[in-house]
Design a protein around this motif. Sequence first.
Motif, PDB file in Angstrom:
ATOM      1  N   ILE A  61     -28.723  56.540  89.000  1.00  0.00           N
ATOM      2  CA  ILE A  61     -29.363  56.115  90.250  1.00  0.00           C
ATOM      3  C   ILE A  61     -30.818  55.724  90.028  1.00  0.00           C
ATOM      4  CG2 ILE A  61     -27.752  57.479  91.640  1.00  0.00           C
ATOM      5  CD1 ILE A  61     -30.120  59.374  92.284  1.00  0.00           C
ATOM      6  N   ARG A  62     -31.429  56.190  88.931  1.00  0.00           N
ATOM      7  CA  ARG A  62     -32.783  55.724  88.618  1.00  0.00           C
ATOM      8  C   ARG A  62     -32.760  54.298  88.080  1.00  0.00           C
ATOM      9  NH1 ARG A  62     -35.595  61.239  86.116  1.00  0.00           N
ATOM     10  NH2 ARG A  62     -35.863  62.265  88.143  1.00  0.00           N
ATOM     11  N   TRP A  63     -31.674  53.897  87.416  1.00  0.00           N
ATOM     12  CA  TRP A  63     -31.517  52.475  87.103  1.00  0.00           C
ATOM     13  C   TRP A  63     -31.524  51.667  88.404  1.00  0.00           C
ATOM     14  CZ3 TRP A  63     -26.408  52.761  83.780  1.00  0.00           C
ATOM     15  CH2 TRP A  63     -26.677  53.391  82.553  1.00  0.00           C
ATOM     16  N   TRP A  64     -30.846  52.210  89.397  1.00  0.00           N
ATOM     17  CA  TRP A  64     -30.621  51.538  90.676  1.00  0.00           C
ATOM     18  C   TRP A  64     -31.938  51.338  91.433  1.00  0.00           C
ATOM     19  CZ3 TRP A  64     -26.510  54.023  94.439  1.00  0.00           C
ATOM     20  CH2 TRP A  64     -26.185  53.111  95.441  1.00  0.00           C
ATOM     21  N   HIS A  65     -32.771  52.373  91.461  1.00  0.00           N
ATOM     22  CA  HIS A  65     -34.109  52.250  92.062  1.00  0.00           C
ATOM     23  C   HIS A  65     -35.052  53.151  91.280  1.00  0.00           C
ATOM     24  CE1 HIS A  65     -37.442  51.747  94.695  1.00  0.00           C
ATOM     25  NE2 HIS A  65     -36.754  51.234  95.691  1.00  0.00           N
ATOM     26  N   PRO A  66     -35.778  52.598  90.291  1.00  0.00           N
ATOM     27  CA  PRO A  66     -36.612  53.417  89.409  1.00  0.00           C
ATOM     28  C   PRO A  66     -37.730  54.165  90.120  1.00  0.00           C
ATOM     29  CG  PRO A  66     -36.236  51.236  88.464  1.00  0.00           C
ATOM     30  CD  PRO A  66     -35.743  51.187  89.878  1.00  0.00           C
ATOM     31  N   HIS A  67     -38.139  53.705  91.289  1.00  0.00           N
ATOM     32  CA  HIS A  67     -39.250  54.333  92.001  1.00  0.00           C
ATOM     33  C   HIS A  67     -38.782  55.378  93.013  1.00  0.00           C
ATOM     34  CE1 HIS A  67     -42.427  51.482  90.598  1.00  0.00           C
ATOM     35  NE2 HIS A  67     -41.374  50.699  90.450  1.00  0.00           N
ATOM     36  N   ASP A  68     -37.782  55.044  93.810  1.00  0.00           N
ATOM     37  CA  ASP A  68     -37.425  55.882  94.958  1.00  0.00           C
ATOM     38  C   ASP A  68     -36.345  56.920  94.677  1.00  0.00           C
ATOM     39  OD1 ASP A  68     -39.263  54.493  96.398  1.00  0.00           O
ATOM     40  OD2 ASP A  68     -37.862  53.598  97.822  1.00  0.00           O
ATOM     41  N   HIS A  69     -35.437  56.644  93.752  1.00  0.00           N
ATOM     42  CA  HIS A  69     -34.334  57.579  93.517  1.00  0.00           C
ATOM     43  C   HIS A  69     -34.798  58.707  92.603  1.00  0.00           C
ATOM     44  CE1 HIS A  69     -30.991  54.455  94.590  1.00  0.00           C
ATOM     45  NE2 HIS A  69     -31.654  54.897  95.642  1.00  0.00           N
ATOM     46  N   VAL A  70     -34.662  59.933  93.087  1.00  0.00           N
ATOM     47  CA  VAL A  70     -35.211  61.104  92.402  1.00  0.00           C
ATOM     48  C   VAL A  70     -34.130  61.916  91.692  1.00  0.00           C
ATOM     49  CG1 VAL A  70     -36.463  63.280  92.736  1.00  0.00           C
ATOM     50  CG2 VAL A  70     -37.121  61.231  94.040  1.00  0.00           C
ATOM     51  N   GLU A  71     -33.039  62.211  92.393  1.00  0.00           N
ATOM     52  CA  GLU A  71     -32.030  63.115  91.827  1.00  0.00           C
ATOM     53  C   GLU A  71     -30.672  62.860  92.470  1.00  0.00           C
ATOM     54  OE1 GLU A  71     -31.060  67.948  91.606  1.00  0.00           O
ATOM     55  OE2 GLU A  71     -32.794  67.194  92.729  1.00  0.00           O
ATOM     56  N   LEU A  72     -29.641  62.822  91.652  1.00  0.00           N
ATOM     57  CA  LEU A  72     -28.269  62.831  92.163  1.00  0.00           C
ATOM     58  C   LEU A  72     -27.772  64.269  92.132  1.00  0.00           C
ATOM     59  CD1 LEU A  72     -25.877  61.002  93.120  1.00  0.00           C
ATOM     60  CD2 LEU A  72     -24.977  61.266  90.811  1.00  0.00           C
ATOM     61  N   ARG A  73     -27.411  64.795  93.289  1.00  0.00           N
ATOM     62  CA  ARG A  73     -26.955  66.185  93.365  1.00  0.00           C
ATOM     63  C   ARG A  73     -25.443  66.310  93.287  1.00  0.00           C
ATOM     64  NH1 ARG A  73     -31.254  69.040  97.626  1.00  0.00           N
ATOM     65  NH2 ARG A  73     -32.998  69.026  96.126  1.00  0.00           N
ATOM     66  N   GLY A  74     -24.756  65.180  93.223  1.00  0.00           N
ATOM     67  CA  GLY A  74     -23.336  65.232  92.922  1.00  0.00           C
ATOM     68  C   GLY A  74     -22.412  64.738  94.017  1.00  0.00           C
ATOM     69  N   VAL A  86     -13.786  56.193  98.684  1.00  0.00           N
ATOM     70  CA  VAL A  86     -13.596  56.312 100.133  1.00  0.00           C
ATOM     71  C   VAL A  86     -13.050  57.699 100.460  1.00  0.00           C
ATOM     72  CG1 VAL A  86     -12.332  55.439 102.135  1.00  0.00           C
ATOM     73  CG2 VAL A  86     -13.282  53.843 100.459  1.00  0.00           C
ATOM     74  N   GLY A  87     -13.670  58.349 101.425  1.00  0.00           N
ATOM     75  CA  GLY A  87     -13.309  59.711 101.788  1.00  0.00           C
ATOM     76  C   GLY A  87     -14.160  60.764 101.114  1.00  0.00           C
ATOM     77  N   SER A  88     -14.972  60.355 100.142  1.00  0.00           N
ATOM     78  CA  SER A  88     -15.786  61.314  99.396  1.00  0.00           C
ATOM     79  C   SER A  88     -17.209  61.368  99.943  1.00  0.00           C
ATOM     80  CB  SER A  88     -15.811  60.950  97.912  1.00  0.00           C
ATOM     81  OG  SER A  88     -16.438  59.696  97.720  1.00  0.00           O
ATOM     82  N   THR A  89     -17.924  62.409  99.534  1.00  0.00           N
ATOM     83  CA  THR A  89     -19.304  62.642  99.955  1.00  0.00           C
ATOM     84  C   THR A  89     -20.194  62.744  98.727  1.00  0.00           C
ATOM     85  OG1 THR A  89     -18.616  63.799 101.968  1.00  0.00           O
ATOM     86  CG2 THR A  89     -20.844  64.237 101.170  1.00  0.00           C
ATOM     87  N   VAL A  90     -21.365  62.127  98.802  1.00  0.00           N
ATOM     88  CA  VAL A  90     -22.337  62.210  97.716  1.00  0.00           C
ATOM     89  C   VAL A  90     -23.660  62.709  98.286  1.00  0.00           C
ATOM     90  CG1 VAL A  90     -23.114  59.798  97.947  1.00  0.00           C
ATOM     91  CG2 VAL A  90     -23.349  60.979  95.751  1.00  0.00           C
ATOM     92  N   ARG A  91     -24.359  63.500  97.487  1.00  0.00           N
ATOM     93  CA  ARG A  91     -25.664  64.033  97.886  1.00  0.00           C
ATOM     94  C   ARG A  91     -26.709  63.638  96.854  1.00  0.00           C
ATOM     95  NH1 ARG A  91     -25.252  68.232 101.841  1.00  0.00           N
ATOM     96  NH2 ARG A  91     -23.060  68.594 102.402  1.00  0.00           N
ATOM     97  N   ALA A  92     -27.886  63.275  97.344  1.00  0.00           N
ATOM     98  CA  ALA A  92     -28.961  62.830  96.464  1.00  0.00           C
ATOM     99  C   ALA A  92     -30.305  63.140  97.108  1.00  0.00           C
ATOM    100  CB  ALA A  92     -28.840  61.333  96.192  1.00  0.00           C
ATOM    101  N   VAL A  93     -31.366  62.952  96.330  1.00  0.00           N
ATOM    102  CA  VAL A  93     -32.736  63.050  96.837  1.00  0.00           C
ATOM    103  C   VAL A  93     -33.403  61.716  96.563  1.00  0.00           C
ATOM    104  CG1 VAL A  93     -34.961  64.228  96.673  1.00  0.00           C
ATOM    105  CG2 VAL A  93     -32.833  65.525  96.382  1.00  0.00           C
ATOM    106  N   GLU A  94     -34.002  61.137  97.593  1.00  0.00           N
ATOM    107  CA  GLU A  94     -34.639  59.843  97.403  1.00  0.00           C
ATOM    108  C   GLU A  94     -35.792  59.661  98.373  1.00  0.00           C
ATOM    109  OE1 GLU A  94     -32.047  56.575  99.611  1.00  0.00           O
ATOM    110  OE2 GLU A  94     -30.822  57.756  98.222  1.00  0.00           O
ATOM    111  N   ALA A  95     -36.757  58.872  97.925  1.00  0.00           N
ATOM    112  CA  ALA A  95     -37.863  58.462  98.778  1.00  0.00           C
ATOM    113  C   ALA A  95     -37.501  57.144  99.447  1.00  0.00           C
ATOM    114  CB  ALA A  95     -39.130  58.306  97.947  1.00  0.00           C
TER     115      ALA A  95
END
Length: 226
Positions: A61-74, A86-95
């Motif tokens: 996800i840092r490739w995706w946005h090197p500035h704003d994407h901080v952490e993929l929590r899974g 589809v049907g799944s949930t993802v959690r992340a931290v981003e600015a």
Amino acid sequence: MNSRYETSYDELLQPGPLMLETGVSRLEDGRLLVAARTELPGCAGRMFDWWFTFFDSTRHIRWWHPHDHVELRGWDGRRRAGRGYVGSTVRAVEALGEIPPVPAVLKFHPPENFFGAGRLSAALARGDVSAAVCARIAFGDEPRLSADGDPLDGEMVHLTRDTAHGAVLRSRFLLGAADGSGEAVPERLGLELMRHCYNEFSCLARFLPSLYYGEHANGEKGPLAW
């Protein structure tokens, strides 16, 4: 403000210009509509859809946005890596640009649920749409979720259309509760989300074709220059 935005994403299915392609608008019910249009040179809808089956690390996800994407929590257990999300949930931290990082949760839904009956499938058959990614979203350390885990802070719709030069992405975010509960989403947040969306998919377009072919996604090895 045109109230048609309150109830339908159907106009996104037609390829002609729209009154709102990129911008932010406050709806009559208090929700905030955020729109972004992004060119994805060399990409295609099948690549865009595949990306959501592929990314599974903070590095990705840092490739995706090197500035704003901080952490993929899974991802939760419903996601099938390389096959479906589809049907799944993802959690992340981003600015969001100048807005500091916050946790976010997205639950992906069948795209046809966001459009009038049969309209998405008809647009796909015509070639007016090549991929659709739709989710419900929530933000914060204690995100608002329904009893079945559905995020309650808003909706996200991404549609691609393939062209001779790549893909065109239309993105829509609908932020806030339709029943008027909770505080109104600040327009500044909408503007920063608009910029974030444009930047993250502009970044994605720079590497997605090479990654897609390098991974032999969908059995494709890619065209040769000679």
